[in-house]
Design a protein around this motif. Structure first.
Motif, short mmCIF file in Angstrom:
data_model
loop_
_atom_site.label_atom_id
_atom_site.label_comp_id
_atom_site.label_asym_id
_atom_site.label_seq_id
_atom_site.Cartn_x
_atom_site.Cartn_y
_atom_site.Cartn_z
N GLU A 1 0.86 -1.17 0.00
CA GLU A 1 0.00 0.00 0.00
C GLU A 1 0.91 1.23 0.00
OE1 GLU A 1 -3.26 0.20 -0.46
OE2 GLU A 1 -3.18 -1.96 -0.75
N PRO A 2 0.39 2.38 -0.44
CA PRO A 2 1.25 3.57 -0.58
C PRO A 2 2.08 3.91 0.66
CG PRO A 2 -0.86 4.00 -1.59
CD PRO A 2 -0.96 2.66 -0.90
N ARG A 3 1.47 3.90 1.81
CA ARG A 3 2.20 4.30 3.02
C ARG A 3 3.38 3.37 3.30
NH1 ARG A 3 -2.10 5.69 5.82
NH2 ARG A 3 -2.02 7.92 5.54
N GLN A 4 3.30 2.11 2.85
CA GLN A 4 4.39 1.16 3.06
C GLN A 4 5.60 1.47 2.17
OE1 GLN A 4 1.60 -2.20 2.32
NE2 GLN A 4 2.64 -3.12 4.07
N GLU B 1 10.53 11.62 6.52
CA GLU B 1 10.81 12.88 5.85
C GLU B 1 9.92 13.99 6.42
OE1 GLU B 1 13.17 13.52 3.73
OE2 GLU B 1 13.82 11.46 3.33
N GLN B 2 10.47 15.18 6.49
CA GLN B 2 9.74 16.33 7.02
C GLN B 2 8.45 16.58 6.23
OE1 GLN B 2 12.20 19.82 7.28
NE2 GLN B 2 10.52 21.15 7.83
N GLU B 3 8.50 16.39 4.93
CA GLU B 3 7.33 16.62 4.07
C GLU B 3 6.16 15.70 4.45
OE1 GLU B 3 10.88 17.92 1.66
OE2 GLU B 3 10.44 16.31 3.06
N TYR B 4 6.47 14.50 4.91
CA TYR B 4 5.42 13.56 5.31
C TYR B 4 4.56 14.17 6.40
CZ TYR B 4 3.21 9.22 6.89
OH TYR B 4 2.30 8.25 7.25
N LYS B 5 5.18 14.74 7.39
CA LYS B 5 4.45 15.36 8.50
C LYS B 5 3.82 16.68 8.07
CE LYS B 5 7.10 13.13 12.18
NZ LYS B 5 7.33 11.98 11.36
N GLU B 6 4.57 17.50 7.33
CA GLU B 6 4.07 18.80 6.89
C GLU B 6 2.81 18.66 6.04
OE1 GLU B 6 7.29 20.66 4.82
OE2 GLU B 6 8.30 21.26 6.68
N LEU B 7 2.75 17.63 5.22
CA LEU B 7 1.60 17.41 4.33
C LEU B 7 0.47 16.65 5.02
CD1 LEU B 7 3.58 16.54 1.08
CD2 LEU B 7 2.35 18.67 1.57
N GLY B 8 0.67 16.27 6.28
CA GLY B 8 -0.38 15.56 7.01
C GLY B 8 -0.64 14.16 6.47
N LEU B 9 0.38 13.53 5.93
CA LEU B 9 0.19 12.22 5.30
C LEU B 9 0.02 11.08 6.30
CD1 LEU B 9 2.66 12.67 2.34
CD2 LEU B 9 0.17 12.88 2.32
N ASP B 10 0.18 11.39 7.58
CA ASP B 10 -0.08 10.39 8.61
C ASP B 10 -1.57 10.28 8.93
OD1 ASP B 10 -0.12 12.92 9.72
OD2 ASP B 10 0.91 12.34 11.55
N ASN B 11 -2.37 11.11 8.29
CA ASN B 11 -3.83 11.09 8.46
C ASN B 11 -4.37 9.78 7.87
OD1 ASN B 11 -6.61 11.38 8.20
ND2 ASN B 11 -6.52 13.49 7.51
N THR B 12 -4.93 8.94 8.72
CA THR B 12 -5.42 7.63 8.28
C THR B 12 -6.67 7.71 7.41
OG1 THR B 12 -6.62 7.36 10.35
CG2 THR B 12 -4.40 6.41 10.25
N LEU C 1 -6.80 9.47 4.70
CA LEU C 1 -6.39 9.69 3.31
C LEU C 1 -6.53 8.39 2.51
CD1 LEU C 1 -3.21 11.89 3.83
CD2 LEU C 1 -5.47 12.64 3.06
N SER C 2 -7.03 8.55 1.30
CA SER C 2 -7.24 7.38 0.43
C SER C 2 -5.94 6.98 -0.27
CB SER C 2 -8.28 7.72 -0.64
OG SER C 2 -7.76 8.67 -1.56
N ARG C 3 -5.96 5.80 -0.85
CA ARG C 3 -4.83 5.32 -1.65
C ARG C 3 -4.52 6.33 -2.76
NH1 ARG C 3 -2.45 0.26 -3.66
NH2 ARG C 3 -2.07 0.46 -5.89
N THR C 4 -5.55 6.83 -3.42
CA THR C 4 -5.38 7.79 -4.50
C THR C 4 -4.72 9.07 -4.00
OG1 THR C 4 -7.29 6.87 -5.66
CG2 THR C 4 -6.60 9.09 -6.30
N GLN C 5 -5.14 9.56 -2.85
CA GLN C 5 -4.56 10.77 -2.28
C GLN C 5 -3.08 10.56 -1.91
OE1 GLN C 5 -7.71 11.10 0.69
NE2 GLN C 5 -8.12 13.20 -0.02
N LEU C 6 -2.77 9.42 -1.34
CA LEU C 6 -1.39 9.13 -0.96
C LEU C 6 -0.49 9.00 -2.19
CD1 LEU C 6 -2.04 6.63 1.96
CD2 LEU C 6 -1.21 8.99 2.15
N ILE C 7 -0.98 8.33 -3.22
CA ILE C 7 -0.21 8.20 -4.46
C ILE C 7 0.02 9.57 -5.07
CG2 ILE C 7 -0.31 7.34 -6.84
CD1 ILE C 7 -1.61 4.77 -5.68
N ALA C 8 -1.01 10.40 -5.09
CA ALA C 8 -0.87 11.75 -5.64
C ALA C 8 0.19 12.54 -4.87
CB ALA C 8 -2.22 12.48 -5.62
N ALA C 9 0.22 12.38 -3.56
CA ALA C 9 1.21 13.08 -2.74
C ALA C 9 2.62 12.59 -3.07
CB ALA C 9 0.91 12.87 -1.26
#
Length: 117
Positions: A55-58, A64-75, A77-85
């Motif tokens: 899965e994307p998060r794996q 990375e700082q960007e991971y936290k800054e972009l709020g990508l730890d938000n559960t 978020l969809s697969r599509t949103q994570l891939i786009a990020a």
């Protein structure tokens, strides 16, 4: 016609350099994709994730700082949103990734890629 062996490569990363060296030592001259300069498309990254069985998060560099800054730890978020990020911020993509014969492997450790050749 078979697809070329590809490596999504960051020359500044030691594991990426070691994986590329491992391939060339075996006589394999992969297509080198400097993914920080030329990120994969969302469809290509989705296909890579499917080939990896991840899965994307794996496949994200969560430290990375960007991971936290972009709020990508938000559960939420969809697969599509994570891939786009990941496409928008390719630094978040774990490296190196080698694709061959419809399969993919992450070169951590570099020897992992030998399983798909």
């Amino acid at each position: 016609m078979t697809e070329p062996i590809r490596i999504f490569h960051n020359p500044r990363c030691s594991k990426s350099r070691q994986t590329l060296e491992l391939l060339t030592e075996r006589g394999i001259e992969p297509e080198i994709i400097r993914y920080l300069e030329t990120p994969p498309t969302e469809l290509a990254l989705s296909d890579i994730l499917d080939a990896l069985g991840l899965e994307p998060r794996q496949l994200m560099r969560t430290g990375e700082q960007e991971y936290k800054e972009l709020g990508l730890d938000n559960t939420d978020l969809s697969r599509t949103q994570l891939i786009a990020a990941m496409v928008a911020t390719p630094k978040l993509i774990e490296r190196p990734i080698v694709t061959a014969n419809g399969k993919a492997a992450v070169g951590r450790p570099p020897e992992n890629v030998l399983t798909i050749l």
